[in-house]
Design an enzyme around this catalytic site. Structure first.
Site, PDB file in Angstrom:
ATOM      1  N   GLY A  57       1.285   8.083  -2.006  1.00 57.57           N
ATOM      2  CA  GLY A  57       1.112   8.470  -3.396  1.00 57.57           C
ATOM      3  C   GLY A  57      -0.342   8.453  -3.819  1.00 57.57           C
TER       4      GLY A  57
ATOM      5  N   TYR B  78      26.885  -2.647   4.327  1.00 61.76           N
ATOM      6  CA  TYR B  78      25.429  -2.476   4.206  1.00 61.76           C
ATOM      7  C   TYR B  78      24.711  -2.756   5.528  1.00 61.76           C
ATOM      8  CZ  TYR B  78      20.655  -2.783   2.520  1.00 61.76           C
ATOM      9  OH  TYR B  78      19.305  -2.568   2.336  1.00 61.76           O
TER      10      TYR B  78
ATOM     11  N   GLY C 279       4.776   6.217  -7.537  1.00 60.43           N
ATOM     12  CA  GLY C 279       4.217   5.389  -6.472  1.00 60.43           C
ATOM     13  C   GLY C 279       2.798   5.774  -6.124  1.00 60.43           C
ATOM     14  N   ALA C 280       2.002   6.117  -7.135  1.00 60.25           N
ATOM     15  CA  ALA C 280       0.642   6.621  -6.886  1.00 60.25           C
ATOM     16  C   ALA C 280      -0.392   5.521  -6.745  1.00 60.25           C
ATOM     17  CB  ALA C 280       0.233   7.570  -8.016  1.00 60.25           C
TER      18      ALA C 280
END
Length: 298
Positions: free
Chosen positions: A10, A153, A4-5
């Site tokens: 990130g 959920y 996630g850079a």
């Protein structure tokens, strides 16, 4: 290497490592966004050594393909920052049928770390930093009979479960490093309340009042992304940091990065062992530090 850079925490973690002279592998899902991030980084850190690798943590096939390419190019990995993630979205499934937040935030990183383990253990003193959240405090341990929350959920319930899984994974990995007698260390970090686009994505895709409220609060009171990245950067690079530690803002949601106490220790070892079994069962990937260490030494 950072997942996630191409944005948020990130990207600022990549900036910090690039400024220190590291070759940074940017593992990202959106290549178009990654190209913009790479341009921004080169502007901020002229001459930065950067490499972009396509990685979709919501697909085990993509995780395997990315890891194979990285290992082929890099026999040694000194730092792995498991940073990418989703927060409080509506119920969705990954390509492999996993609940999306658990599948992306935890299972994808679990499989990635396992595939990269040989390169990690070849480093003189590698560090794996897994990014959790203060949300791990309200998360429940993974139920082996229903890890994907079928019929139960809730966007924040799933997020809390995934962030507690991140927390337990980071601590459990370090315990396995110690048991195997290797030099690698695993740490956990959290950014506090940081103004990232994670809240925008949550508000857009979660479509609930709590997601919209969280976005409004972080927009008015959250810390900068630059400050939010500091705990994980410190966990990755501070010579005084040690495996099994938890790093975050001093005042929980904001402040300078410090070592934090590890709470919720009751039954933690059993919960981590259960998480390991579930993770290996669901992904079909074995993460056995001892076995990999022996293969490298033999």
């Amino acid at each position: 290497m950072i997942t996630g850079a191409n944005g948020g925490l990130g990207l600022w973690t990549a900036r910090g490592l690039a400024r220190a002279g590291a070759h940074v592998v940017m593992a990202v899902r959106n290549l178009e966004k990654a190209d913009r991030a790479r341009t921004w980084l080169l502007d901020k850190v002229p001459g930065a050594s950067l490499e972009v690798v396509e990685l979709d943590l919501a697909s085990l096939a993509s995780v395997r393909k990315a890891a194979d390419g990285i290992v082929a190019a890099h026999a040694v990995i000194d730092i792995l920052v498991n940073n990418a993630g989703l927060m409080a979205i509506s119920e969705q499934q990954t390509a492999d049928g996993f609940e999306m937040q658990f599948g992306t935030n935890h299972l994808g990183h679990f499989a990635l770390t396992a595939h990269l383990l040989g390169s990690i253990l070849r480093a003189p003193a590698a560090r794996v930093v897994t990014v959790s959240s203060v949300a791990h405090h309200f998360g429940l341990p993974v139920n082996p009979r229903n890890p994907h929350l079928h019929g139960n959920y809730g966007p924040w319930r799933a997020y809390g479960q995934s962030k507690l899984a991140n927390f337990h994974f980071g601590l459990g990995l370090d315990k396995r490093f110690r048991a195997a007698g290797v030099a690698a260390a695993s740490l956990v970090a959290h950014p506090g309340y940081t103004r990232t686009d994670l809240y925008e994505v949550s508000a857009t895709h979660g479509r609930g009042p709590t997601q919209r409220a969280a976005r409004r609060i972080v927009e008015s009171a959250g810390t900068s992304v630059r400050d939010g990245a500091r705990p994980q950067l410190r966990a990755a690079t501070d010579p005084a940091a040690r495996g099994g530690e938890f790093w975050g803002p001093r005042f929980m949601m904001a402040g300078p990065p410090v070592r934090l106490p590890i709470l919720r220790r009751w039954r933690m070892d059993r919960i981590i062992d259960s998480l390991w079994r579930v993770s290996e069962r669901e992904t079909g990937v074995v993460l056995d530090v001892g076995a990999v260490a022996r293969s490298l030494n033999g």
